[in-house]
Every structure is written in structure tokens, then in C-alpha cells.
Design an enzyme around this catalytic site. Structure first.
Site, PDB file in Angstrom:
ATOM      1  N   GLY A  25      47.612-131.104  15.068  1.00 13.16           N
ATOM      2  CA  GLY A  25      46.606-131.834  15.632  1.00 13.16           C
ATOM      3  C   GLY A  25      46.627-132.235  17.010  1.00 13.16           C
ATOM      4  N   ALA A  74      45.890-121.955  -0.210  1.00 18.13           N
ATOM      5  CA  ALA A  74      46.883-121.238  -0.833  1.00 18.13           C
ATOM      6  C   ALA A  74      48.285-122.092  -1.186  1.00 18.13           C
ATOM      7  CB  ALA A  74      47.300-120.002  -0.113  1.00 18.13           C
ATOM      8  N   GLU A 123      38.909-106.944  -6.956  1.00 17.86           N
ATOM      9  CA  GLU A 123      37.562-106.259  -7.310  1.00 17.86           C
ATOM     10  C   GLU A 123      36.916-107.010  -8.890  1.00 17.86           C
ATOM     11  OE1 GLU A 123      37.639-102.254  -9.127  1.00 17.86           O
ATOM     12  OE2 GLU A 123      40.018-102.369  -9.115  1.00 17.86           O
ATOM     13  N   HIS A 146      38.107-100.435  -5.115  1.00 20.77           N
ATOM     14  CA  HIS A 146      38.983-100.099  -6.272  1.00 20.77           C
ATOM     15  C   HIS A 146      40.079 -99.219  -5.795  1.00 20.77           C
ATOM     16  CE1 HIS A 146      39.724 -98.999 -10.235  1.00 20.77           C
ATOM     17  NE2 HIS A 146      39.897 -97.564 -10.059  1.00 20.77           N
ATOM     18  N   CYS A 168      55.077-125.105   7.204  1.00 20.28           N
ATOM     19  CA  CYS A 168      54.241-123.748   6.872  1.00 20.28           C
ATOM     20  C   CYS A 168      54.829-122.516   7.247  1.00 20.28           C
ATOM     21  CB  CYS A 168      52.831-123.737   7.347  1.00 20.28           C
ATOM     22  SG  CYS A 168      52.151-125.232   7.833  1.00 20.28           S
ATOM     23  N   LYS A 216      58.527-121.973   5.923  1.00 21.14           N
ATOM     24  CA  LYS A 216      58.563-121.854   4.436  1.00 21.14           C
ATOM     25  C   LYS A 216      58.025-120.451   4.184  1.00 21.14           C
ATOM     26  CE  LYS A 216      54.804-122.297   2.933  1.00 21.14           C
ATOM     27  NZ  LYS A 216      54.010-123.736   2.384  1.00 21.14           N
ATOM     28  N   CYS A 225      54.361-127.973  11.008  1.00 16.94           N
ATOM     29  CA  CYS A 225      54.016-126.702  10.407  1.00 16.94           C
ATOM     30  C   CYS A 225      54.735-125.517  11.069  1.00 16.94           C
ATOM     31  CB  CYS A 225      52.459-126.364  10.839  1.00 16.94           C
ATOM     32  SG  CYS A 225      52.010-124.818  10.045  1.00 16.94           S
ATOM     33  N   TYR A 278      52.842-128.879  -4.364  1.00 15.49           N
ATOM     34  CA  TYR A 278      52.934-127.485  -3.823  1.00 15.49           C
ATOM     35  C   TYR A 278      54.128-127.302  -3.080  1.00 15.49           C
ATOM     36  CZ  TYR A 278      51.611-128.217   1.098  1.00 15.49           C
ATOM     37  OH  TYR A 278      51.403-128.880   2.306  1.00 15.49           O
ATOM     38  N   ILE A 279      54.755-127.994  -2.444  1.00 22.34           N
ATOM     39  CA  ILE A 279      55.893-128.084  -1.811  1.00 22.34           C
ATOM     40  C   ILE A 279      57.175-127.765  -2.664  1.00 22.34           C
ATOM     41  CG2 ILE A 279      57.671-128.824   0.023  1.00 22.34           C
ATOM     42  CD1 ILE A 279      55.301-130.210   1.413  1.00 22.34           C
ATOM     43  N   GLU A 316      56.717-124.382  -4.302  1.00 22.87           N
ATOM     44  CA  GLU A 316      56.928-123.246  -3.193  1.00 22.87           C
ATOM     45  C   GLU A 316      58.639-123.143  -2.995  1.00 22.87           C
ATOM     46  OE1 GLU A 316      53.143-123.309  -0.544  1.00 22.87           O
ATOM     47  OE2 GLU A 316      54.693-124.489  -0.028  1.00 22.87           O
TER      48      GLU A 316
HETATM   49  P1  FAD Z   1      52.731-132.774  12.516  1.00 23.30           P
HETATM   50  O1  FAD Z   1      52.496-131.309  12.710  1.00 23.30           O
HETATM   51  O2  FAD Z   1      53.690-133.292  11.560  1.00 23.30           O
HETATM   52  O3  FAD Z   1      53.073-133.317  13.857  1.00 23.30           O
HETATM   53  C1  FAD Z   1      53.311-134.748  14.155  1.00 23.30           C
HETATM   54  C2  FAD Z   1      54.338-134.924  15.277  1.00 23.30           C
HETATM   55  O4  FAD Z   1      54.629-136.018  15.697  1.00 23.30           O
HETATM   56  C3  FAD Z   1      55.851-134.368  14.883  1.00 23.30           C
HETATM   57  O5  FAD Z   1      56.046-133.232  15.717  1.00 23.30           O
HETATM   58  C4  FAD Z   1      56.447-135.788  15.163  1.00 23.30           C
HETATM   59  O6  FAD Z   1      57.931-135.417  15.650  1.00 23.30           O
HETATM   60  C5  FAD Z   1      55.820-136.391  16.190  1.00 23.30           C
HETATM   61  N1  FAD Z   1      55.911-137.857  16.269  1.00 23.30           N
HETATM   62  C6  FAD Z   1      55.755-138.528  15.082  1.00 23.30           C
HETATM   63  N2  FAD Z   1      55.979-139.858  15.630  1.00 23.30           N
HETATM   64  C7  FAD Z   1      56.109-139.797  16.916  1.00 23.30           C
HETATM   65  C8  FAD Z   1      56.029-140.907  17.921  1.00 23.30           C
HETATM   66  N3  FAD Z   1      56.260-142.134  17.763  1.00 23.30           N
HETATM   67  N4  FAD Z   1      56.427-140.335  19.090  1.00 23.30           N
HETATM   68  C9  FAD Z   1      56.697-139.162  19.409  1.00 23.30           C
HETATM   69  N5  FAD Z   1      56.074-138.259  18.347  1.00 23.30           N
HETATM   70  C10 FAD Z   1      56.299-138.563  17.510  1.00 23.30           C
HETATM   71  N6  FAD Z   1      50.034-126.904   5.519  1.00 23.30           N
HETATM   72  C11 FAD Z   1      49.127-125.755   5.347  1.00 23.30           C
HETATM   73  O7  FAD Z   1      48.040-125.537   5.789  1.00 23.30           O
HETATM   74  N7  FAD Z   1      49.795-124.413   4.959  1.00 23.30           N
HETATM   75  C12 FAD Z   1      51.026-124.598   4.479  1.00 23.30           C
HETATM   76  O8  FAD Z   1      51.452-123.383   3.900  1.00 23.30           O
HETATM   77  C13 FAD Z   1      52.089-125.615   4.648  1.00 23.30           C
HETATM   78  N8  FAD Z   1      53.113-125.710   4.296  1.00 23.30           N
HETATM   79  C14 FAD Z   1      53.962-126.853   4.256  1.00 23.30           C
HETATM   80  C15 FAD Z   1      55.157-126.782   4.089  1.00 23.30           C
HETATM   81  C16 FAD Z   1      56.124-127.998   4.411  1.00 23.30           C
HETATM   82  C17 FAD Z   1      57.439-127.807   3.690  1.00 23.30           C
HETATM   83  C18 FAD Z   1      55.525-129.005   4.698  1.00 23.30           C
HETATM   84  C19 FAD Z   1      56.385-130.102   4.927  1.00 23.30           C
HETATM   85  C20 FAD Z   1      54.286-129.144   5.220  1.00 23.30           C
HETATM   86  C21 FAD Z   1      53.519-127.847   5.005  1.00 23.30           C
HETATM   87  N9  FAD Z   1      52.052-127.962   5.370  1.00 23.30           N
HETATM   88  C22 FAD Z   1      51.251-126.759   5.184  1.00 23.30           C
HETATM   89  C23 FAD Z   1      51.359-129.265   5.944  1.00 23.30           C
HETATM   90  C24 FAD Z   1      51.212-129.086   7.458  1.00 23.30           C
HETATM   91  O9  FAD Z   1      52.554-128.908   8.080  1.00 23.30           O
HETATM   92  C25 FAD Z   1      50.723-130.563   8.051  1.00 23.30           C
HETATM   93  O10 FAD Z   1      49.415-130.580   7.355  1.00 23.30           O
HETATM   94  C26 FAD Z   1      50.502-130.432   9.418  1.00 23.30           C
HETATM   95  O11 FAD Z   1      51.743-130.109  10.187  1.00 23.30           O
HETATM   96  C27 FAD Z   1      49.924-131.634   9.958  1.00 23.30           C
HETATM   97  O12 FAD Z   1      49.883-131.663  11.460  1.00 23.30           O
HETATM   98  P2  FAD Z   1      49.742-133.180  12.070  1.00 23.30           P
HETATM   99  O13 FAD Z   1      49.315-132.877  13.500  1.00 23.30           O
HETATM  100  O14 FAD Z   1      49.081-133.922  11.361  1.00 23.30           O
HETATM  101  O15 FAD Z   1      51.082-133.490  12.112  1.00 23.30           O
END
Ligand code: FAD
Length: 458
Positions: free
Chosen positions: A17, A344, A444, A439, A49, A52, A44, A181-182, A185
């Protein structure tokens, strides 16, 4: 005179995000900085993701080697190197991390390698650098962190998914705790790589929130592949004895194992950031309260992604980040629709789902039609494997609109992405039927389901 700040936007967290919001805001001309305390790319890319899915691929070869015999192949002796998998996975993650950094640089975003906390609504303290910066708008994109129940004695011996990506060696025996799901998986990953795998879940059915047929179907299929799936089971305490872990379950039984991984939930990462002190509303589960445009109760502070717990998935965090930047920095208000999310589960077999479950559709629409089929995938007519593919359509009886599609079987994630387009366009069952079948494929079946399902007469 209008107040001036160091930045137009300061983003805390360079995950899915935060990175998207930073880049789009910078592209619209904003002066942007992003702070990251671990690695750019976030969960991710670094420990979610992506690694994984690479592990899932790795774990599927054991079955492929076995199945090859049915097609005439003789596969010689095989062996697996965990060290090599980890090294290659790390190289790929480094590559992606580099791309994320370059993309931020290219957009003109300043990356600050530090933990960041709020001092006031416009001041961010950079912990690693011991200095403050100011910004007009602040975006919290700190994600979520894995949760371990601290009340379990010996819990310090257990790991979460974070550590699972860096284990020194593949455990011979492993317990995965959880039913989301985690958990499923990772149970599939460890099992496929050759570890004796126990999956413990404290309720009676895994994957809460998914369609019941998928939950039941996966519970039937996972044990066929070797996972020792135990429901209504939980760990009471953990002890380290010699080099091994002894998990005492609540029923008094003991399982000896080499590793215990908890996948029992992820907590939004909102504590300790100074938000409560500023009056930002935080829910009981630590999720930051936001409106449809990701604005918190403090007008210049926004939050996107897992920290808001709307739908903890990467594509949703990305959309929320993009919508925030468009709304605030391009005068183009966008509210993300969280109602129809194709998703998924990379379990083995894989699941794909979009729209309403049968249960939710019945509650919301009353009269619904169900079409479903279960069959042996063509490939397994030759391998002898007793695995089933399952497909289900949930249809509104009044309008004929397809409300939900639920799949279990190879490539379900790929199939559901494409079917998701039709479902989000409001396609009817008639339109599904009017589509020419491809097919021979499993998919299908989705356009050839003729008979409405009726519950067996009791
Ligand atoms: P994040 O990607 O978690 O990013 C947050 C960042 O903020 C991190 O890098 C962290 O270090 C940083 N941070 C936190 N606090 C601070 C601070 N105070 N100062 C500076 N930096 C900070 N989603 C899918 O869609 N498909 C999948 O197959 C999937 N598989 C997953 C498998 C696993 C094992 C896990 C744990 C998650 C999986 N997800 C999957 C979920 C997906 O990873 C998250 O939904 C996504 O990363 C959320 O994005 P975000 O930007 O909210 O947070």
C-alpha cells in the site's frame, strides 16, 4: 502565511500500500518521503505472497515425480536441498526489493531506512536517525504482524511465517497451528517438501469465511496428500527437550516435533506509532478506523492496507494506496469497493473463490440455485491419484445472476481471476452457459453445469 512542511506526504511503511501511494502521489507532483524499518517491498514481497508461492512451487515437485510414472517416466533418485531453495528464493527477493527501490527513486520519492513514529499530526520522528521531519499529509501503511498466543507456556520456542522463510534446515517433523489460509498453505508446503506435517486447528472446520463445500473438500483432500489434519485440537504448552520440541495438546496427548509454526492470525500494526496520543481512532483488534477514502479521525492522517483490516490482501492494499493518492493529490476521489474480491488459497489442492458463499447468498437473497460438480482431474486418470476437483456456482434464482464461484483443484487461482471478471460484470448463469467451452480443461465445467443441485432426500 500558509504553513510549510518538509514534505507534502510522509508515508510510514514501504509495503504494497505504501509504495503504491508514494509513487502515485509523487507522479501527481507531491513531494513524498517513505520510511521503512525493515525492507522495501513489505510483507508480500519479502515474507509473504511471493516467497510463499515460490515455496509452493518447490513443494509440488514431489508429487510430480510420483505422478510421472503413470505417463511412462522413470524418475531416478531425487533429493531436495533446503539450503539451495532458500538461497535462490533470497536472490529473487533481493531482485524484487531492488526493483521496488528503483521504482520509488524514479518517481522521486525519498526513501528513509528507519522506524518512524508520530510526534504530532504533522511531525514524524525517525528513530534510526534521531531527527524529526514534517509533512502536510501522513499515510500509515504499516501492515500487520503475526500473532502468537503469549499465554501458551513455551511459546518462545514456536515460530511464525516470518521465521519459516529463514529456517536453517527443513524440519523433519513440523506442527502448523491455525486454520486460516496461511496455515493451510504452509502445511502443504512442509508436507510436499517431505516433512511429517501435523496441522492443528482449534475449531471443527478450517478456513472460516470460505464456502462450506471448499472447507469440507480441502479437509478431505489434505490428509490424502499426507498432512495429519487434526481439528478441535490445540497446544496447551511447549517444552524443549534435547534438540526437540514436545507439544502437549489440550487433550493431554504429546507430539514430539522439530518445529512449531503458529499461523493463528495477524494483528494490524498500529500500536506504538503515537496514534492513540493524537486521537486517531483504533478498533479493538488494533485496526485503524478509516472512512471510504482511507481518512482517519484526524483529518490529515490516512491509513491503507492491512493496518486497516478491511481485506488483508496485497491487491487491496495496492488499490487503497492508489485510491488515496488519486483522492488527495489528484482531486479524483476514489473509494475502493471491498465487496467482490476474487482470491486464491495456495493450498494443495488450490482454492479459488469470488463472490458470496452459499450460506451468505441464501441469507442475502433468499432463493438461490446451486450448481456443483466434483470429478477426478483428467491427469489423475493416468496417475491413479485419488484427488478431486470441485466447482460450484451460486446463482440468484430471481435474476439468474451468478453471485459466487468456488473452486478447488489445480490452477483454481488462475481460473478464478478470469471468472472474477464475469462475476463482477454481473454475468448470469445463461451467459455462462452461452460461453463456448475450452476442451479438454477443468474450467469448461463452469460453462457446462446443467443440473441444479438438490440436497439428498432424507
Ligand atoms: P505490508 O506489506 O506489511 O507493509 C508494511 C511495511 O511497513 C512493512 O515493510 C513494515 O516493515 C513497515 N513498517 C511497519 N511499521 C513501521 C514503522 N513504524 N516505521 C517504518 N516502517 C514500518 N496477500 C495476497 O494477496 N496473496 C497472497 O498469496 C498472500 N500471501 C501471504 C502469505 C503470508 C505468509 C503473509 C504473511 C501474507 C500474505 N498475504 C497475501 C498478505 C499480504 O502480504 C498483505 O495483505 C500485504 O502485504 C499488505 O500490504 P500493506 O502495505 O498493508 O503492509
Amino acid at each position: 502565511m500558509p504553513q510549510t512542511y518538509d514534505y507534502d506526504l510522509f508515508v510510514i511503511g514501504a509495503g504494497s500500500g505504501g509504495v503504491r501511494a508514494s509513487r502515485i502521489a509523487a507522479n501527481h507532483g507531491a513531494k513524498v518521503a517513505v520510511a521503512e524499518e525493515y525492507r522495501v517491498g513489505g510483507t508480500c514481497v519479502i515474507r509473504g505472497c511471493v516467497p510463499k508461492k515460490l515455496f509452493v512451487y518447490a513443494s509440488q515437485f514431489s508429487e510430480e515425480f510420483e505422478d510421472a510414472a503413470g505417463f511412462g517416466w522413470t524418475v531416478g533418485e531425487t533429493s531436495f536441498s533446503w539450503e539451495k531453495l532458500i538461497a535462490n528464493k533470497d536472490r529473487e527477493i533481493d531482485r524484487l526489493n531492488g526493483i521496488y527501490i528503483r521504482n520509488l527513486d524514479r518517481a522521486g520519492v525519498t526513501i528513509i531506512q528507519s522506524r518512524a513514529v508520530l510526534k504530532d499530526a504533522h511531525t514524524v520522528h525517525l528513530v534510526a536517525e534521531g531527527r524529526d521531519v514534517t509533512a502536510d499529509k501522513i499515510l500509515i501503511a504499516t501492515g500487520a504482524t503475526p500473532f502468537k498466543p503469549e499465554s501458551v507456556p513455551g511459546i518462545e520456542h514456536a515460530i511464525t511465517s516470518n521465521e519459516a522463510f529463514h529456517l536453517e534446515r527443513l524440519p523433519e517433523h513440523v506442527i502448523v497451528v491455525g486454520g486460516g489460509y496461511i496455515a493451510v498453505e504452509f502445511a502443504g508446503i512442509f508436507n510436499g517438501l517431505g516433512a511429517q506435517t501435523v496441522l492443528l486447528y482449534r475449531r471443527d472446520r478450517i478456513l472460516r469465511g470460505f464456502d462450506e463445500d471448499l472447507r469440507i473438500g480441502l479437509m478431505e483432500e489434505m490428509p490424502k496428500k499426507g498432512v495429519d489434519l487434526r481439528t478441535n485440537a490445540d497446544i496447551a504448552s511447549i517444552e524443549r527437550k534435547g534438540g526437540r520440541l514436545h507439544a502437549t495438546l489440550k487433550d493431554g496427548s504429546v507430539i514430539e516435533t522439530d518445529a512449531i509454526m503458529y499461523a493463528t492470525g495477524r494483528m494490524p500494526h498500529s500500536r506504538g506509532l503515537g496514534l492513540e496520543e493524537l486521537g486517531v481512532e483504533i478498533k479493538k483488534n488494533d485496526a485503524i478506523e478509516v472512512d471510504a477514502y482511507s481518512r482517519t479521525s484526524v483529518p490529515n492522517i490516512y491509513a491503507v492496507g492491512d493496518v486497516t483490516d478491511r481485506a488483508a490482501l496485497t491487491p487491496i492494499a495496492i488499490r487503497e494506496g492508489q485510491a488515496f493518492a488519486e483522492t488527495v493529490f489528484n482531486d479524483n476521489p476514489i473509494a475502493v469497493d471491498h465487496t467482490l474480491i476474487p482470491t486464491a488459497v495456495f493450498s494443495q489442492p488450490e482454492l479459488g473463490t469470488v463472490g458470496l458463499t452459499e450460506h451468505d447468498a441464501r441469507e442475502k437473497f433468499g432463493e438461490i440455485d446451486i450448481y456443483k460438480t466434483s470429478f477426478r482431474p483428467m491427469k489423475h486418470t493416468m496417475t491413479g491419484r485419488h484427488e478431486h476437483t470441485f466447482m460450484k456456482l451460486v446463482v440468484d434464482a430471481k435474476t439468474d445472476r451468478v453471485l459466487g464461484v468456488h473452486l478447488m483443484g489445480p490452477s483454481s487461482g488462475e481460473i478464478i481471476q478470469a471468472v472474477g471478471i464475469a462475476v463482477s460484470m454481473g454475468a448470469t448463469k445463461k451467459q455462462f452457459d452461452a460461453t463456448v467451452a475450452v476442451h479438454p480443461t477443468a474450467a469448461e465445467e463452469l460453462v457446462t453445469l446443467k443440473e441444479k443441485w438438490a440436497p439428498p432426500a432424507s
